[in-house]
Design a protein around this motif. Structure first.
Motif, PDB file in Angstrom:
ATOM      1  N   VAL A   1     -56.848 -18.508  48.079  1.00 29.27           N
ATOM      2  CA  VAL A   1     -57.527 -18.787  49.484  1.00 29.27           C
ATOM      3  C   VAL A   1     -58.282 -20.172  49.374  1.00 29.27           C
ATOM      4  O   VAL A   1     -58.220 -20.932  50.200  1.00 29.27           O
ATOM      5  CB  VAL A   1     -58.418 -17.656  49.777  1.00 29.27           C
ATOM      6  N   ALA A   2     -59.099 -20.308  48.186  1.00 27.62           N
ATOM      7  CA  ALA A   2     -59.877 -21.597  48.165  1.00 27.62           C
ATOM      8  C   ALA A   2     -59.102 -22.924  47.983  1.00 27.62           C
ATOM      9  O   ALA A   2     -59.214 -23.989  48.586  1.00 27.62           O
ATOM     10  CB  ALA A   2     -60.945 -21.423  47.017  1.00 27.62           C
ATOM     11  N   ALA A   3     -58.052 -22.591  47.080  1.00 28.44           N
ATOM     12  CA  ALA A   3     -56.914 -23.650  47.003  1.00 28.44           C
ATOM     13  C   ALA A   3     -56.346 -23.859  48.237  1.00 28.44           C
ATOM     14  O   ALA A   3     -56.073 -25.334  48.714  1.00 28.44           O
ATOM     15  CB  ALA A   3     -55.947 -23.507  45.950  1.00 28.44           C
ATOM     16  N   ASP A   4     -56.033 -23.349  49.148  1.00 27.27           N
ATOM     17  CA  ASP A   4     -55.397 -23.745  50.415  1.00 27.27           C
ATOM     18  C   ASP A   4     -56.277 -24.149  51.177  1.00 27.27           C
ATOM     19  O   ASP A   4     -56.056 -25.191  52.030  1.00 27.27           O
ATOM     20  CB  ASP A   4     -54.730 -22.074  50.968  1.00 27.27           C
TER      21      ASP A   4
ATOM     22  N   ARG B   1     -56.406 -27.572  49.950  1.00 26.30           N
ATOM     23  CA  ARG B   1     -54.973 -28.177  49.820  1.00 26.30           C
ATOM     24  C   ARG B   1     -54.788 -28.839  48.356  1.00 26.30           C
ATOM     25  O   ARG B   1     -54.324 -29.903  48.225  1.00 26.30           O
ATOM     26  CB  ARG B   1     -55.099 -29.563  51.062  1.00 26.30           C
ATOM     27  N   ILE B   2     -54.964 -27.747  47.540  1.00 30.55           N
ATOM     28  CA  ILE B   2     -54.640 -28.057  46.117  1.00 30.55           C
ATOM     29  C   ILE B   2     -53.847 -26.911  45.764  1.00 30.55           C
ATOM     30  O   ILE B   2     -53.693 -25.791  46.004  1.00 30.55           O
ATOM     31  CB  ILE B   2     -55.981 -28.064  45.095  1.00 30.55           C
ATOM     32  N   ARG B   3     -52.685 -27.305  44.722  1.00 31.80           N
ATOM     33  CA  ARG B   3     -51.749 -26.536  44.345  1.00 31.80           C
ATOM     34  C   ARG B   3     -51.984 -26.176  42.768  1.00 31.80           C
ATOM     35  O   ARG B   3     -51.494 -26.874  42.239  1.00 31.80           O
ATOM     36  CB  ARG B   3     -50.383 -27.065  44.521  1.00 31.80           C
ATOM     37  N   PRO B   4     -52.686 -25.097  42.589  1.00 32.65           N
ATOM     38  CA  PRO B   4     -53.077 -24.970  41.059  1.00 32.65           C
ATOM     39  C   PRO B   4     -52.025 -24.135  40.222  1.00 32.65           C
ATOM     40  O   PRO B   4     -51.203 -23.494  41.035  1.00 32.65           O
ATOM     41  CB  PRO B   4     -54.529 -24.025  41.089  1.00 32.65           C
ATOM     42  N   SER B   5     -51.824 -24.208  39.183  1.00 34.67           N
ATOM     43  CA  SER B   5     -50.784 -23.665  38.428  1.00 34.67           C
ATOM     44  C   SER B   5     -51.821 -22.361  37.689  1.00 34.67           C
ATOM     45  O   SER B   5     -52.733 -22.882  36.856  1.00 34.67           O
ATOM     46  CB  SER B   5     -50.364 -24.588  37.229  1.00 34.67           C
ATOM     47  N   ILE B   6     -51.196 -21.204  37.897  1.00 30.45           N
ATOM     48  CA  ILE B   6     -52.024 -20.178  37.490  1.00 30.45           C
ATOM     49  C   ILE B   6     -50.709 -19.361  36.696  1.00 30.45           C
ATOM     50  O   ILE B   6     -49.637 -18.773  37.236  1.00 30.45           O
ATOM     51  CB  ILE B   6     -52.501 -19.306  38.485  1.00 30.45           C
TER      52      ILE B   6
ATOM     53  N   ILE C   1     -57.979 -37.050  38.309  1.00 29.25           N
ATOM     54  CA  ILE C   1     -58.644 -35.958  38.855  1.00 29.25           C
ATOM     55  C   ILE C   1     -59.519 -36.239  40.193  1.00 29.25           C
ATOM     56  O   ILE C   1     -60.386 -37.361  40.158  1.00 29.25           O
ATOM     57  CB  ILE C   1     -59.644 -35.337  37.758  1.00 29.25           C
ATOM     58  N   THR C   2     -59.514 -35.276  41.065  1.00 28.15           N
ATOM     59  CA  THR C   2     -60.070 -35.557  42.368  1.00 28.15           C
ATOM     60  C   THR C   2     -61.438 -34.798  42.620  1.00 28.15           C
ATOM     61  O   THR C   2     -61.501 -33.659  42.041  1.00 28.15           O
ATOM     62  CB  THR C   2     -59.232 -35.253  43.676  1.00 28.15           C
ATOM     63  N   ASP C   3     -62.111 -34.984  43.501  1.00 24.07           N
ATOM     64  CA  ASP C   3     -63.231 -34.344  43.699  1.00 24.07           C
ATOM     65  C   ASP C   3     -62.951 -33.008  44.239  1.00 24.07           C
ATOM     66  O   ASP C   3     -63.710 -31.794  43.942  1.00 24.07           O
ATOM     67  CB  ASP C   3     -64.144 -35.140  44.631  1.00 24.07           C
ATOM     68  N   GLY C   4     -61.815 -32.525  45.101  1.00 25.11           N
ATOM     69  CA  GLY C   4     -61.390 -31.457  45.350  1.00 25.11           C
ATOM     70  C   GLY C   4     -61.173 -30.580  44.306  1.00 25.11           C
ATOM     71  O   GLY C   4     -61.314 -29.373  44.003  1.00 25.11           O
ATOM     72  N   GLU C   5     -60.486 -31.009  43.119  1.00 26.20           N
ATOM     73  CA  GLU C   5     -60.119 -30.328  41.850  1.00 26.20           C
ATOM     74  C   GLU C   5     -61.308 -29.944  41.138  1.00 26.20           C
ATOM     75  O   GLU C   5     -61.366 -28.660  40.713  1.00 26.20           O
ATOM     76  CB  GLU C   5     -59.056 -31.118  41.196  1.00 26.20           C
ATOM     77  N   VAL C   6     -62.104 -30.628  41.009  1.00 25.72           N
ATOM     78  CA  VAL C   6     -63.599 -30.443  40.236  1.00 25.72           C
ATOM     79  C   VAL C   6     -64.317 -29.250  41.184  1.00 25.72           C
ATOM     80  O   VAL C   6     -64.862 -28.412  40.712  1.00 25.72           O
ATOM     81  CB  VAL C   6     -64.501 -31.424  40.380  1.00 25.72           C
ATOM     82  N   THR C   7     -64.358 -29.440  42.795  1.00 30.46           N
ATOM     83  CA  THR C   7     -64.877 -28.412  43.572  1.00 30.46           C
ATOM     84  C   THR C   7     -64.318 -27.021  43.302  1.00 30.46           C
ATOM     85  O   THR C   7     -64.805 -25.932  43.045  1.00 30.46           O
ATOM     86  CB  THR C   7     -64.857 -28.897  44.970  1.00 30.46           C
ATOM     87  N   LEU C   8     -62.931 -27.032  43.204  1.00 31.49           N
ATOM     88  CA  LEU C   8     -62.151 -25.704  43.039  1.00 31.49           C
ATOM     89  C   LEU C   8     -62.325 -25.315  41.584  1.00 31.49           C
ATOM     90  O   LEU C   8     -62.703 -23.973  41.621  1.00 31.49           O
ATOM     91  CB  LEU C   8     -60.645 -26.126  43.181  1.00 31.49           C
ATOM     92  N   ALA C   9     -62.530 -26.212  40.705  1.00 31.01           N
ATOM     93  CA  ALA C   9     -62.976 -25.430  39.186  1.00 31.01           C
ATOM     94  C   ALA C   9     -64.136 -24.937  39.046  1.00 31.01           C
ATOM     95  O   ALA C   9     -64.596 -23.853  38.588  1.00 31.01           O
ATOM     96  CB  ALA C   9     -62.997 -26.743  38.242  1.00 31.01           C
ATOM     97  N   ALA C  10     -65.204 -25.332  40.024  1.00 30.72           N
ATOM     98  CA  ALA C  10     -66.477 -24.839  40.002  1.00 30.72           C
ATOM     99  C   ALA C  10     -66.299 -23.401  40.989  1.00 30.72           C
ATOM    100  O   ALA C  10     -66.873 -22.468  40.565  1.00 30.72           O
ATOM    101  CB  ALA C  10     -67.353 -25.724  40.824  1.00 30.72           C
ATOM    102  N   ARG C  11     -65.607 -23.663  41.722  1.00 25.30           N
ATOM    103  CA  ARG C  11     -65.348 -22.067  42.606  1.00 25.30           C
ATOM    104  C   ARG C  11     -64.818 -21.021  41.975  1.00 25.30           C
ATOM    105  O   ARG C  11     -65.067 -19.877  41.852  1.00 25.30           O
ATOM    106  CB  ARG C  11     -64.501 -22.493  43.945  1.00 25.30           C
TER     107      ARG C  11
END
Length: 105
Positions: free
Chosen positions: A51-54, A57-62, A81-91
């Protein structure tokens, strides 16, 4: 007279943010993390991440292996590495604490 804007070095900002995310490893232009969790925790975590990745607009590999959830953010072919990816990592860290927290009786 025109004031010249100084560019903030994005890499410094992201590096500072990454230092606050313990457990995440930087592998070139990717962020990686391995989390211990059972199957139901993995399912709950994966749903929250999607949900957060959508939204970002990031496509993580899980991946699920040997009682662990492996997460990879960023494209190997990406520039940085983008700020969005760092944000997603924190989430993801917040989600992980939530799904692994003991339930109150």
């Amino acid at each position: 007279m025109r004031v010249r804007r100084q560019r903030v070095k994005t890499s410094d900002y992201l590096s500072d943010a990454l230092t606050l995310l313990s457990g995440w490893e930087r592998d070139g232009v990717q962020l990686k993390r391995e989390l211990a969790c059972d199957d139901s925790q993995h399912a709950a975590l994966t749903e929250r991440i999607k949900v957060a990745a959508d939204t970002l607009r990031i496509r993580p590999s899980i991946r699920r292996t040997d009682g662990h959830t492996q997460i990879c953010l960023g494209d190997r072919d990406g520039d940085a590495i983008t700020d969005g990816e760092v944000t997603l990592a924190a989430r993801i860290e917040d989600f992980y604490r939530t799904v692994t927290a003991p339930h109150s009786s």
